[in-house]
Design a protein around this motif. Structure first.
Motif, PDB file in Angstrom:
ATOM      1  N   HIS A   1     -12.341 -40.409  53.458  1.00 23.68           N
ATOM      2  CA  HIS A   1     -13.065 -40.750  52.228  1.00 23.68           C
ATOM      3  C   HIS A   1     -12.149 -41.288  51.140  1.00 23.68           C
ATOM      4  CE1 HIS A   1     -11.766 -36.647  51.076  1.00 23.68           C
ATOM      5  NE2 HIS A   1     -11.818 -37.117  49.843  1.00 23.68           N
ATOM      6  N   GLN A   2     -10.838 -41.176  51.347  1.00 22.02           N
ATOM      7  CA  GLN A   2      -9.893 -41.703  50.352  1.00 22.02           C
ATOM      8  C   GLN A   2      -9.413 -43.109  50.704  1.00 22.02           C
ATOM      9  OE1 GLN A   2      -7.254 -38.325  50.797  1.00 22.02           O
ATOM     10  NE2 GLN A   2      -7.866 -37.524  48.793  1.00 22.02           N
TER      11      GLN A   2
ATOM     12  N   ARG B   1      -3.775 -39.398  53.630  1.00 22.42           N
ATOM     13  CA  ARG B   1      -5.152 -39.517  53.131  1.00 22.42           C
ATOM     14  C   ARG B   1      -6.191 -39.145  54.171  1.00 22.42           C
ATOM     15  NH1 ARG B   1      -5.151 -45.228  50.253  1.00 22.42           N
ATOM     16  NH2 ARG B   1      -2.915 -45.270  49.841  1.00 22.42           N
ATOM     17  N   TYR B   2      -7.336 -38.780  53.639  1.00 17.34           N
ATOM     18  CA  TYR B   2      -8.515 -38.499  54.461  1.00 17.34           C
ATOM     19  C   TYR B   2      -9.405 -39.744  54.459  1.00 17.34           C
ATOM     20  CZ  TYR B   2      -7.020 -33.672  54.244  1.00 17.34           C
ATOM     21  OH  TYR B   2      -6.281 -32.516  54.376  1.00 17.34           O
TER      22      TYR B   2
ATOM     23  N   THR C   1      -6.399 -35.772  58.279  1.00 20.76           N
ATOM     24  CA  THR C   1      -5.618 -36.820  57.606  1.00 20.76           C
ATOM     25  C   THR C   1      -5.371 -37.950  58.601  1.00 20.76           C
ATOM     26  OG1 THR C   1      -3.512 -35.906  58.326  1.00 20.76           O
ATOM     27  CG2 THR C   1      -4.368 -35.139  56.185  1.00 20.76           C
TER      28      THR C   1
ATOM     29  N   SER D   1     -10.717 -47.299  51.707  1.00 20.86           N
ATOM     30  CA  SER D   1     -11.828 -48.249  51.635  1.00 20.86           C
ATOM     31  C   SER D   1     -12.374 -48.478  53.046  1.00 20.86           C
ATOM     32  CB  SER D   1     -11.343 -49.576  51.059  1.00 20.86           C
ATOM     33  OG  SER D   1     -10.510 -50.223  51.997  1.00 20.86           O
TER      34      SER D   1
ATOM     35  N   ARG E   1     -10.359 -48.089  56.492  1.00 23.77           N
ATOM     36  CA  ARG E   1     -10.795 -47.179  57.566  1.00 23.77           C
ATOM     37  C   ARG E   1     -10.864 -47.915  58.903  1.00 23.77           C
ATOM     38  NH1 ARG E   1     -14.100 -44.525  53.548  1.00 23.77           N
ATOM     39  NH2 ARG E   1     -15.769 -46.032  53.832  1.00 23.77           N
TER      40      ARG E   1
END
Ligand SMILES: Nc1ncnc2c1ncn2[C@@H]1O[C@H](COP(=O)(O)OP(=O)(O)OP(=O)(O)O)[C@@H](O)[C@H]1O
Ligand SMILES: [Mg+2]
Length: 234
Positions: A137-138, A134-135, A97, A140, A144
């Motif tokens: 991939h969650q 969030r990880y 996360t 944009s 990131r």
């Protein structure tokens, strides 16, 4: 004050010379950029300054500390020089996360008040507090890269190495991230070394730039030359 100084830096990979007798000095507070075609040695040079490429010859000093080939960066040097990579997806751990991504470097360096520092770090780069759960991939692509920047700034580095920090992002997000980087640079009094293929990005961000070809620095551009677009012809 000079914060980065290279003299006759050379990096070879077997018979291949990736960087050949590169010399320059970067002053505190400057944004100094490296430009040139793919494969000319820009990332290799930055990786030497980050302590990631440890085999090299020549003289390197960072923040008045001379660096020796083969040596791992430790202590203040490790905190003070941070790097942001082109692809934030690859540089963030897919199963961690954002909280873990940001908390771990703080824990490793024995910091206290981890939660508060993580919250501040997210705020600084314009991410909502709930992004902690969030990880990668969650998020944009732009979000990131904001996390990657937040992580690089956690330990309050003096030098930030930016290797194509926005080239994986679309145009509007690119502008947001560049403006964010410029704001953070002013707020924290950092020095930037930037690699970019984009002549507009270079002109917008840099005080000076070095044009590399075949591992060598061929030419320097000052702010005036960059504003008049001379680097576009290089
Ligand atoms: N670990 C390595 N082993 C062998 N050769 C390498 C290694 N890293 C880089 N090179 C070579 O060194 C040269 C410079 O590579 P480098 O990644 O520094 O280029 P670059 O200017 O960053 O290019 P790009 O704009 O495509 O990112 C290239 O010829 C590359 O193939
Ligand atoms: Mg590169």
């Amino acid at each position: 004050m000079t914060v980065v100084k290279l003299e006759q830096l050379q990096v070879t990979f077997g018979a291949k010379t990736a960087v050949s007798s590169a010399s320059f000095a970067v002053n505190a507070g400057e944004t100094f950029s490296l430009i040139g075609a793919s494969g000319c040695g820009k990332s290799t040079l930055l990786r030497v300054l980050a302590g990631l490429q440890r085999e090299w010859q020549g003289q390197v000093s960072l923040l008045d500390q001379s660096v020796t080939p083969g040596a791992r960066f430790t202590g203040a040097l490790r905190r003070n020089v941070q790097m942001v990579f082109q692809d934030p997806y690859a540089s963030l751990h897919p199963n961690h996360t954002m909280y873990r991504t940001l908390a771990e470097p703080l824990q490793i360096h024995g910091k206290t008040q981890i939660e508060a520092r993580v919250t501040t770090a997210l705020q600084e780069v314009g991410l909502p507090a709930d992004a902690v759960n969030r990880y990668p991939h969650q998020l944009s692509g732009g979000q990131r890269q904001r996390v990657a920047i937040a992580r690089a700034l956690l330990l309050r580095p003096k030098i930030l190495l930016l290797d194509e920090p926005t080239s994986a992002l679309d145009m509007s997000v690119q502008a947001e991230i560049l403006n964010l980087l410029n704001r953070l640079k002013g707020e924290h009094g950092m020095t930037y070394l930037l690699v970019s293929h984009d002549a507009d990005v270079i002109a917008h961000m840099s005080d000076r730039a070095a044009f590399m070809a075949g591992g060598e620095i061929r030419r320097f551009f000052d702010r005036r030359a960059l504003l008049s677009g001379e680097h576009r012809m290089a």
